[in-house]
Design an enzyme around this catalytic site. Structure first.
Site, PDB file in Angstrom:
ATOM      1  N   ASP A 176       0.796  -1.234   0.000  1.00 36.16           N
ATOM      2  CA  ASP A 176       0.000   0.000   0.000  1.00 36.16           C
ATOM      3  C   ASP A 176       0.827   1.282   0.000  1.00 36.16           C
ATOM      4  OD1 ASP A 176      -2.401   1.573   0.129  1.00 36.16           O
ATOM      5  OD2 ASP A 176      -2.041   1.826   2.262  1.00 36.16           O
ATOM      6  N   CYS A 218     -21.681  -0.380  -9.898  1.00 33.43           N
ATOM      7  CA  CYS A 218     -20.831   0.381  -8.972  1.00 33.43           C
ATOM      8  C   CYS A 218     -20.820   1.860  -9.316  1.00 33.43           C
ATOM      9  CB  CYS A 218     -19.415  -0.195  -8.962  1.00 33.43           C
ATOM     10  SG  CYS A 218     -18.586  -0.167 -10.577  1.00 33.43           S
TER      11      CYS A 218
END
Length: 366
Positions: free
Chosen positions: A125, A185
């Site tokens: 990340d 979405c």
């Protein structure tokens, strides 16, 4: 190596080539030109797209995925006077940065036991490379229209990490895009942050906004609802994700009282208590200020009259202008005589011009 993944706590492991991510770089340039960046990213686009800039001699990238739960079992009830907020699923359980780094460390040991001279470099990340771009090149999953990496087996409920290495490992093939004509979405995004398939304006994304530290405009506060950290809407509505709830990693199983905490106690929480409660989660990295501001927003959106004394105390006593402004907005949303009295008294004492303006708007709303 793939056969050993399960014993290392890794749900999927595949190999990507270490060439430059040319298509990604083009997309990132356009993203920057349009002003869609969050500001949390590595600013150097070469570092984000050229593995060799990070590790000279890199020849392969090992991509991993670890599944996390999507259902909160035993969730406490939110009710008047005891309203609750919610953390996004990525912040449930142990901080995934630590969970994945531990697994990558074990993988590193596994490799060096077999190839003692191997060189490796792991990232989760916060590294410069795009975890999703690596995962998609390796065939962990495809790039969904919601900008998540979607795996056929685990949906997008996965944490991603990667390991650069100088080992010449055979690369796996990417897998076909599986969204087809589905745009659920995009249609469901609360703020329109998904401006197109696979294109996200981070400045409008609730997940990003809940992590900022300053005041938020009124429209966005209303869209946040009771979210304290992150947003899962685009993943919850995804048809691939339905009925997927992986719970075999014990440290990633959430404590319901942490994942869905009471809002009013958050307002008076000090740094020490915050660390004790949330310090082991990924929601703690920005400190308590965003969580407390978002708790005020949630109480305002709930119009929770029982919380007026707690919100008024923030408005009256908190040294942080952003929280006082947000408290004023919340009182304006809640309404009623007690809220009006608190706002009027605060306006007479407030010395910050921006906060005073927020109090004035709240009084107009009341």
């Amino acid at each position: 190596m793939v056969d050993a993944a399960s014993s290392l706590g890794i749900d999927k492991l595949r190999i990507a080539s270490a060439g430059i991510f040319l298509e990604l770089r083009e997309r990132l340039v356009r993203h920057r030109e349009l002003g869609y960046e969050s500001g949390f990213e590595e600013p150097d686009l070469d570092l984000r797209t050229d593995p060799a800039r990070l590790m000279p001699g890199v020849r392969s990238i090992i991509a991993i995925a670890v599944a996390y739960p999507s259902k909160l079992k035993g969730a406490p009830v939110s009710e008047p006077g005891k309203r609750r907020g919610i953390l996004s699923r990525s912040a449930w359980g142990e901080d995934y940065h630590q969970a994945l780094r531990r697994r990558l460390a074990k993988l590193d040991e596994w490799i060096k036991e077999r190839v003692p001279g191997a060189t490796t470099m792991s990232m989760v990340d916060t590294g410069a490379l795009s975890d999703r771009a690596v995962a998609e090149r390796a065939g962990i999953g495809w790039s969904g229209k919601n900008c998540s990496t979607i795996t056929p087996e685990l949906g997008s409920w996965v944490y991603l990490g990667e390991m650069l290495t100088d080992l010449p490992l055979p690369a796996d093939e990417s897998i076909p895009e599986g969204c087809g004509d589905c745009t659920i979405c995009i249609d469901a995004c609360p703020t329109g942050a998904l401006v197109g398939p696979g294109q996200l304006n981070a400045q409008l994304c609730i997940s990003y906004v809940t992590q900022t530290k300053d005041t938020i405009d009124e429209r966005m506060m209303e869209k946040i609802g009771n979210r304290l950290y992150g947003c899962d809407t685009c993943q919850i509505v995804c048809p691939v994700n339905r009925k997927i709830d992986v719970r075999h990693h014990g440290e990633l199983i959430p404590d319901p009282e942490v994942a869905k905490p009471l809002l009013r106690p958050l307002l008076a929480m000090g740094n020490r208590e915050f660390r004790e409660t949330f310090g082991g989660t990924s929601a703690a990295w920005r400190g308590r200020k965003p969580i407390q501001r978002n708790a005020l927003i949630a109480l305002g959106n709930f119009k929770d009259k029982e919380s007026v004394p707690d919100v008024a105390r923030v408005l009256r006593e908190d040294p942080r202008p952003a929280l006082r402004s947000t408290a004023a907005w919340a009182l304006g949303k809640i309404g009623g005589e007690e809220a009006e009295r608190s706002l009027t008294a605060a306006l007479a004492a407030e010395k910050d011009g921006e906060v005073a303006a927020s109090i004035g708007k709240a009084l107009e709303r009341v």
